[in-house]
Design an enzyme around this catalytic site. Structure first.
Site, PDB file in Angstrom:
ATOM      1  N   GLN A 141      76.317  80.265  86.259  1.00 34.33           N
ATOM      2  CA  GLN A 141      75.688  79.492  87.326  1.00 34.33           C
ATOM      3  C   GLN A 141      76.070  80.045  88.692  1.00 34.33           C
ATOM      4  O   GLN A 141      75.223  80.191  89.576  1.00 34.33           O
ATOM      5  CB  GLN A 141      76.122  78.023  87.215  1.00 34.33           C
ATOM      6  CG  GLN A 141      75.537  77.144  88.289  1.00 34.33           C
ATOM      7  CD  GLN A 141      74.037  76.962  88.135  1.00 34.33           C
ATOM      8  OE1 GLN A 141      73.568  76.589  87.071  1.00 34.33           O
ATOM      9  NE2 GLN A 141      73.270  77.236  89.188  1.00 34.33           N
ATOM     10  N   ASP A 190      77.494  68.841  92.844  1.00 33.72           N
ATOM     11  CA  ASP A 190      77.220  68.769  91.408  1.00 33.72           C
ATOM     12  C   ASP A 190      77.326  67.302  91.012  1.00 33.72           C
ATOM     13  O   ASP A 190      77.847  66.475  91.775  1.00 33.72           O
ATOM     14  CB  ASP A 190      78.242  69.639  90.642  1.00 33.72           C
ATOM     15  CG  ASP A 190      77.982  69.698  89.146  1.00 33.72           C
ATOM     16  OD1 ASP A 190      76.847  69.381  88.716  1.00 33.72           O
ATOM     17  OD2 ASP A 190      78.917  70.043  88.395  1.00 33.72           O
ATOM     18  N   CYS A 211      73.535  73.013  91.029  1.00 34.42           N
ATOM     19  CA  CYS A 211      73.284  73.695  89.744  1.00 34.42           C
ATOM     20  C   CYS A 211      72.219  72.990  88.913  1.00 34.42           C
ATOM     21  O   CYS A 211      71.585  73.614  88.087  1.00 34.42           O
ATOM     22  CB  CYS A 211      74.586  73.842  88.972  1.00 34.42           C
ATOM     23  SG  CYS A 211      75.362  72.270  88.526  1.00 34.42           S
TER      24      CYS A 211
HETATM   25  N1  NVA Z   1      79.463  69.865  85.849  1.00 32.96           N
HETATM   26  C1  NVA Z   1      78.232  69.772  85.104  1.00 32.96           C
HETATM   27  C2  NVA Z   1      77.444  71.028  85.231  1.00 32.96           C
HETATM   28  C3  NVA Z   1      76.096  70.981  84.538  1.00 32.96           C
HETATM   29  C4  NVA Z   1      75.344  72.271  84.624  1.00 32.96           C
HETATM   30  C5  NVA Z   1      78.550  69.482  83.654  1.00 32.96           C
HETATM   31  O1  NVA Z   1      79.468  70.117  83.111  1.00 32.96           O
HETATM   32  O2  NVA Z   1      77.897  68.632  83.059  1.00 32.96           O
HETATM   33  N1   CP Z   2      72.753  74.256  85.553  1.00 31.46           N
HETATM   34  C1   CP Z   2      72.724  74.261  84.221  1.00 31.46           C
HETATM   35  O1   CP Z   2      73.565  74.885  83.569  1.00 31.46           O
HETATM   36  O2   CP Z   2      71.698  73.547  83.685  1.00 31.46           O
HETATM   37  P1   CP Z   2      71.506  73.187  82.151  1.00 31.46           P
HETATM   38  O3   CP Z   2      72.598  72.212  81.785  1.00 31.46           O
HETATM   39  O4   CP Z   2      70.136  72.569  82.093  1.00 31.46           O
HETATM   40  O5   CP Z   2      71.605  74.430  81.337  1.00 31.46           O
END
Ligand code: NVA
Ligand code: CP
Length: 320
Positions: free
Chosen positions: A133, A229, A269
């Site tokens: 990412q 995020d 992200c």
């Molecule tokens: N911090 C988030 C990022 C998702 C792409 C997670 O780990 O769910």
């Molecule tokens: N940003 C990201 O990793 O998105 P997904 O969880 O949809 O893969």
């Protein structure tokens, strides 16, 4: 002479290597078929222990565009999900696939995979890091700021859950890039000392710097790019109640964005929760580049896979 390399955390590449991957990402942005290292097609295994939209689509389509065959395996459909040892699954896949990509829980799991694998292993998100990412995010800065050289010396600010994978990855990758990295979150949700120390040690060699603070305004003031995020990462769904309250001062809204540079970029992200970590006015506003950021997952990961394969094969032509 070939060299087996992995991307398990952002500092698995040094400053020059990160730049080389991002430059390659710019080439893939210009020409989707810049290199096709998996022509054959050669298979790349892409495993998911957690949900995904962007990572799944960008790796699947990316591997296909690299001439390869993406074998996507979900936890629910694999023996790994039923308790087969990581070692055994890896022993099998590494004999068939030309690279292994895995989204999983603890970082120690992907480290175990990398100890056994004889092909490159790529972290597609763990509880601790999300290096793919951040490569895409830095590629997005390069896209909007006139190239990869623009990253060095830039100030980036990340607000919100600063103990999560994104915060850790910005700290390490930003330090590698020679950026001034500022991370702001509430007490109890700040990065581990070990990560901060690693980032500081890298920043000392690249001309970057690290600031960890509980003050969101200090973090965003005059920043070139602002990131946030979700406040509740995958696997933390039972903590919604405790996790909403402490983060409100870190919501990226128009007032906070106004403290950053007038032309500052906003990135997330995704998936995003409008009205929580970011307001709709910001994420859907003129400074937001989140859709380019999402598209850049494709280009950045194709660059990363090509670079790793180039290293393993000792084929310099794949590195540019
Ligand atoms: N911090 C988030 C990022 C998702 C792409 C997670 O780990 O769910
Ligand atoms: N940003 C990201 O990793 O998105 P997904 O969880 O949809 O893969």
């Amino acid at each position: 002479m070939g060299q087996l390399r992995h991307m398990l955390r952002d500092d698995d590449v040094n400053h020059d290597e990160q730049k080389q991957i991002l430059e390659l990402g710019m080439k893939f942005r210009e020409n989707r078929f810049h290199h096709r290292p998996f022509e054959g097609p050669q298979g790349v295994a892409v495993l998911f222990d957690k949900p995904s939209t962007r990572t799944r689509s960008s790796f699947s389509i990316g591997v296909a565009e690299l001439g390869g065959y993406p074998l996507v395996i979900d936890k629910s459909g694999s023996q790994l999900g039923r308790g087969e040892p990581i070692r055994d699954t890896t022993e099998v896949l590494t004999r068939m696939a030309y690279a292994l990509v895995w989204r999983t829980f603890e970082q120690s799991r992907i480290e175990e995979m990398a100890r056994v694998a004889t092909v490159p292993v790529v972290n597609a998100l763990t509880d601790e890091f999300h290096p793919c990412q951040v490569l895409a995010d830095f590629l997005t800065i390069a896209q909007f700021r006139g190239g990869v050289d623009a990253l060095e010396g830039m100030t980036i600010a990340y607000l919100g859950d600063s103990a999560n994978n994104m915060a850790n990855s910005y700290l390490l990758a930003g330090a590698v890039a020679g950026m001034h990295v500022r991370v702001a979150g509430p007490n109890g949700f700040l990065p581990d000392d070990a990560i901060v120390q690693d980032a500081e040690a890298i920043a000392a060699t690249t001309g970057g710097s690290i600031l960890v603070t509980t003050d969101p305004q200090e973090a965003v003031r005059d920043a070139d790019c602002v990131f946030t995020d979700t406040w509740v990462s995958m696997g933390e769904e039972d903590q919604y109640a405790v996790r909403s309250k402490p983060f409100w001062p870190y919501q990226v809204n128009e007032e906070l964005m106004a403290l950053a540079k007038p032309d500052a970029l906003f990135q997330h992200c995704l998936p995003a929760y409008r009205g929580k970590e970011v307001t709709a006015a910001v994420i859907d506003g003129p400074q937001s580049v989140v859709w380019d950021e999402a598209e850049n997952r494709l280009h950045a990961q194709k660059a990363l896979l090509t670079w790793l394969i180039g290293k393993q094969r000792g084929d310099e032509s794949l590195l540019v």
